[in-house]
Design a protein around this motif. Sequence first.
Motif, mmCIF file in Angstrom:
data_model
loop_
_atom_site.group_PDB
_atom_site.id
_atom_site.type_symbol
_atom_site.label_atom_id
_atom_site.label_comp_id
_atom_site.label_asym_id
_atom_site.label_seq_id
_atom_site.Cartn_x
_atom_site.Cartn_y
_atom_site.Cartn_z
ATOM 1 N N PRO A 77 34.085 34.725 33.996
ATOM 2 C CA PRO A 77 34.567 34.711 35.376
ATOM 3 C C PRO A 77 34.642 36.154 35.886
ATOM 4 C CG PRO A 77 36.015 33.443 33.926
ATOM 5 C CD PRO A 77 35.073 34.193 33.046
ATOM 6 N N VAL A 78 34.109 36.400 37.080
ATOM 7 C CA VAL A 78 34.187 37.739 37.664
ATOM 8 C C VAL A 78 35.659 38.112 37.804
ATOM 9 C CG1 VAL A 78 33.766 39.055 39.788
ATOM 10 C CG2 VAL A 78 31.980 37.571 38.846
ATOM 11 N N GLY A 79 35.999 39.348 37.450
ATOM 12 C CA GLY A 79 37.387 39.780 37.528
ATOM 13 C C GLY A 79 38.065 39.874 36.176
ATOM 14 N N THR A 80 37.384 39.390 35.110
ATOM 15 C CA THR A 80 37.960 39.452 33.770
ATOM 16 C C THR A 80 37.893 40.887 33.244
ATOM 17 O OG1 THR A 80 37.065 37.248 33.398
ATOM 18 C CG2 THR A 80 37.840 38.442 31.456
ATOM 19 N N PRO A 81 39.006 41.433 32.750
ATOM 20 C CA PRO A 81 38.959 42.792 32.214
ATOM 21 C C PRO A 81 38.048 42.900 30.980
ATOM 22 C CG PRO A 81 41.216 42.131 32.639
ATOM 23 C CD PRO A 81 40.366 40.905 32.807
ATOM 24 N N ARG A 90 42.586 50.125 41.680
ATOM 25 C CA ARG A 90 42.439 50.055 40.226
ATOM 26 C C ARG A 90 41.098 50.685 39.858
ATOM 27 N NH1 ARG A 90 45.163 45.861 37.123
ATOM 28 N NH2 ARG A 90 47.273 45.792 37.954
ATOM 29 N N ARG A 91 40.928 50.955 38.583
ATOM 30 C CA ARG A 91 39.679 51.559 38.113
ATOM 31 C C ARG A 91 38.534 50.555 38.206
ATOM 32 N NH1 ARG A 91 39.037 56.699 37.406
ATOM 33 N NH2 ARG A 91 40.963 56.829 36.203
ATOM 34 N N HIS A 92 37.404 50.990 38.750
ATOM 35 C CA HIS A 92 36.191 50.166 38.869
ATOM 36 C C HIS A 92 35.244 50.626 37.754
ATOM 37 C CE1 HIS A 92 32.340 48.835 40.617
ATOM 38 N NE2 HIS A 92 33.031 48.028 41.408
ATOM 39 N N PRO A 93 34.367 49.724 37.267
ATOM 40 C CA PRO A 93 33.423 50.166 36.215
ATOM 41 C C PRO A 93 32.557 51.351 36.639
ATOM 42 C CG PRO A 93 33.347 47.781 36.456
ATOM 43 C CD PRO A 93 34.270 48.292 37.523
ATOM 44 N N ASN A 94 32.428 51.633 37.939
ATOM 45 C CA ASN A 94 31.633 52.792 38.343
ATOM 46 C C ASN A 94 32.411 54.097 38.204
ATOM 47 O OD1 ASN A 94 33.312 53.074 40.564
ATOM 48 N ND2 ASN A 94 31.819 52.314 42.043
ATOM 49 N N GLY A 95 33.670 53.994 37.743
ATOM 50 C CA GLY A 95 34.458 55.183 37.458
ATOM 51 C C GLY A 95 35.456 55.533 38.541
ATOM 52 N N ASN A 96 35.277 54.995 39.742
ATOM 53 C CA ASN A 96 36.170 55.331 40.849
ATOM 54 C C ASN A 96 37.383 54.407 40.890
ATOM 55 O OD1 ASN A 96 34.380 57.308 41.759
ATOM 56 N ND2 ASN A 96 33.203 55.777 42.890
ATOM 57 N N MET A 97 38.408 54.852 41.626
ATOM 58 C CA MET A 97 39.528 53.970 41.923
ATOM 59 C C MET A 97 39.157 53.217 43.193
ATOM 60 S SD MET A 97 41.613 54.528 39.490
ATOM 61 C CE MET A 97 43.264 53.958 39.867
ATOM 62 N N SER A 145 40.237 48.496 30.832
ATOM 63 C CA SER A 145 40.933 47.556 31.711
ATOM 64 C C SER A 145 40.100 47.233 32.944
ATOM 65 C CB SER A 145 42.284 48.143 32.135
ATOM 66 O OG SER A 145 42.079 49.216 33.034
ATOM 67 N N VAL A 146 38.928 47.893 33.087
ATOM 68 C CA VAL A 146 38.092 47.612 34.261
ATOM 69 C C VAL A 146 37.567 46.181 34.188
ATOM 70 C CG1 VAL A 146 37.398 50.012 34.596
ATOM 71 C CG2 VAL A 146 36.000 48.516 33.168
ATOM 72 N N PRO A 147 37.386 45.528 35.357
ATOM 73 C CA PRO A 147 36.958 44.135 35.340
ATOM 74 C C PRO A 147 35.436 43.974 35.332
ATOM 75 C CG PRO A 147 37.479 44.797 37.568
ATOM 76 C CD PRO A 147 37.712 46.003 36.719
ATOM 77 N N VAL A 148 34.995 42.805 34.860
ATOM 78 C CA VAL A 148 33.603 42.411 35.010
ATOM 79 C C VAL A 148 33.352 42.187 36.498
ATOM 80 C CG1 VAL A 148 31.989 40.506 34.602
ATOM 81 C CG2 VAL A 148 33.407 41.377 32.723
ATOM 82 N N VAL A 149 32.306 42.807 37.034
ATOM 83 C CA VAL A 149 31.962 42.615 38.445
ATOM 84 C C VAL A 149 30.644 41.849 38.536
ATOM 85 C CG1 VAL A 149 33.249 44.595 39.325
ATOM 86 C CG2 VAL A 149 30.917 44.913 38.511
ATOM 87 N N LYS A 150 30.194 41.600 39.777
ATOM 88 C CA LYS A 150 28.990 40.768 39.952
ATOM 89 C C LYS A 150 27.754 41.396 39.322
ATOM 90 C CE LYS A 150 30.746 38.977 44.349
ATOM 91 N NZ LYS A 150 30.600 39.083 45.812
ATOM 92 N N GLY A 151 27.758 42.719 39.193
ATOM 93 C CA GLY A 151 26.580 43.395 38.644
ATOM 94 C C GLY A 151 26.665 43.693 37.160
#
Lengths: 324, 441
Positions: B303-307, B85-92, B340-346
């Motif tokens: 929560p981490v993982g929330t779009p 899936r798409r990551h906030p850093n732009g990569n799949m 649709s990218v999720p909230v991550v730890k950073g």
Amino acid sequence: MNNKLTVSFSPHVRGEDSVTSTMLDVIIALLPALVGGVYYFGIRALAVCLVTVASCVFSEFIWDKATGKENTIGDLSAVVTGMLLSFTLPVTIPYYMAAVGGIFAIIVVKMFFGGLGQNFVNPALAARGFLLASWPVAMTTFVAPMTKLNLFSSNADAVSSATPLAYVKGIEGAQAASYGDLFFGNVGGCIGEVSALFLIIGGLYLILRNVISPVIPFTYIVTVGLFGYLFDGGFMNGDFLYHILSGGVILAGFFMATDYVTSPTTTKGSFIYALGAGIITGVIRLFGGYPEGVTYAILIMNIVTPIIDKYVRPRVFGTGRGVA
Amino acid sequence: MKYTFKGGIHPNDGKKSTENKPIVQLNAPEEMVFPMVQHIGAPCTPCVAVGDDVAVGQKIGDSDAFVSAPVHSSVSGKVKAIEPRRHPNGNMVQCVIIENDGLNTVHPDIHPYTDADGLSVSDMIKLVREAGIVGMGGAAFPTHIKLSPPEDKKIDLCIVNGAECEPYLTSDHRVMIETPEYVCKGITLIMKILGVNKAYIGIEENKPEAISAMKACAKAYDGVEVKVLKTKYPQGSEKHLIKALTGREVPSGKLPADVGVVVNNIDTCTAVYNAIAFRRPLISRIVTVSGSGIKEPTNFRVPVGTPFQYVIDSAGGFNDGVEKVIMGGPMMGVAQFDMSVPVVKGTSGILAFTSKEITPKKNAPCISCGKCVSNCPMNLMPLYINAYAQMGDVDKCLEYNIMDCISCGICTYTCQSEQLPSQNIKRIKDEIVKRSRKQVK
């Protein structure tokens, strides 16, 4: 919301300063000195200024058109060049000479080398040097302040007056000016250089607005004063203040030597550059053929600037003496 | 005395809209996305399969590599898919997709408070690693590595980064006001792990409430001291924080441990406390949702993982005319194009900007004004690096110390023309890193 979002590397916000806003600040800072020039030399001073500004702006406009480039007069840098050029001219200069100076500054010094940011010397000063070599008499004929001048016909018969620097040079008939006259500008000289007071007001405005750093003006002006004090009329016998207040030192220190394009980018480099310009100014004044050395001193240091910037670099964080 | 460093700028801080807003707990939506990379280091491999039931706090991805951090589920439910899936850093990126059953069944490993007294240093570091803790300021470097410096590096000081110098972000600010005791408890544990008896909490002076809250709380903790910093970007840069507080300069190419310091973010300390006292992994974080494009700017505990879309909708949604969405702050954050990218730890913030914040510059060439040089906190000469970067002259870039650049963005921020030195420099830096990796292989 539409689906088109901009994606780019950070940073995503930018400061408010632009080239145009900086140039506008310089124009504002030059206005007091222009008012001073008009006060002492009459409306003809304003006319000369308008001629050089128009000539500079028009030259840039024509160049852009002729070479098929985007119109760049909106950045106001040509206006600044025009104003600065007029400040270095005597009020009696024929208009066509002033206009030729503007054309030379923009076309030859600036546009030939690639336009804004690419010129290797200060366009206004280079144009002054060009005019000085081309029409030496017209460029060195000064009238006393408050002389009545014709706006449109020739002023060849106006009574000429020596500048305060001619006195330093020991030119016959030249008399010393008082500190007060020098400070307020009640002396012979170029349109924009005479009033120290008005120039300092403009210079302080630029420093407060963070357009220029005080390093160059301060170093340059003090160096010229010290050089005069040390070597004029024997050793440590000169007049510190007289050397600072006469001629174009203050105008050049705040407005010419600080030209971004032709001065170093580092603080250390700026200091070396201004020190060099100050010493050369003093050498020309005291030991050279001209009474005034500001123009050539700064032009020479302009040429040295790329070398200074190449070798004088700041100490990178985490290197050298910063690391115990 | 207020501590500071040389260089830097004062951008419009934009913090007003959220700095006085208490943290709001956000409930997880139905579908949660957990990327297997939420840290600097080796990616995790999923340790659950499609169809598995998972509980809150259960580990769903891990790696054998030293530089890595495991990923945990922040909800209970069923693993729906494992797919890129798409990551906030732009990569799949490989992600574990979990369907939230809304029951919040907690994993049995998480339990009420246990005293840390009986634990050895290596036990505690293990707990920090197992909890998947990473630096929460944005860089997301695994914390257990920071807490286990090489033997030969003598650490004598622990610094806690409460500078939060990025404009708009107020997450650390709110944590310091609302739960200072967790921060202090975390600091005490970190001091114990590192074997140091001194800790400084550095806070910029534009957060007086946080300063007084932390000061009042720190009194009860031995060796913990609050230090007030002058407000200036990038005071939160690790190197500049150390320089301001201790006068030590991290040598070029080295780490804070080389000058005897370990720096952790405010909320990382809270996470360390939760991990050791409650065995609670890092499954939620504070996210500032702000900017002129957001209807109701808020500080959320997400929560981490929330779009992103769900978080943005919870803040009232977008205003008209959103031009840019950023994860992190406006100076160093990452622009987003897929909500649709999720909230991550950073993810320290989600900012939506309109033309109010983003004003394009007029077309003009570099006029060597030197503002990028005088404001560069690393004392570089960005105008020349920029020129060489545009020519692709990597050797010249290296000669001008391009690798010392911290990508703070100040050169582009202060630039009067339309030049983008920071962006050009980053492109070449990435290229150099890629090349050296290839050579190692």
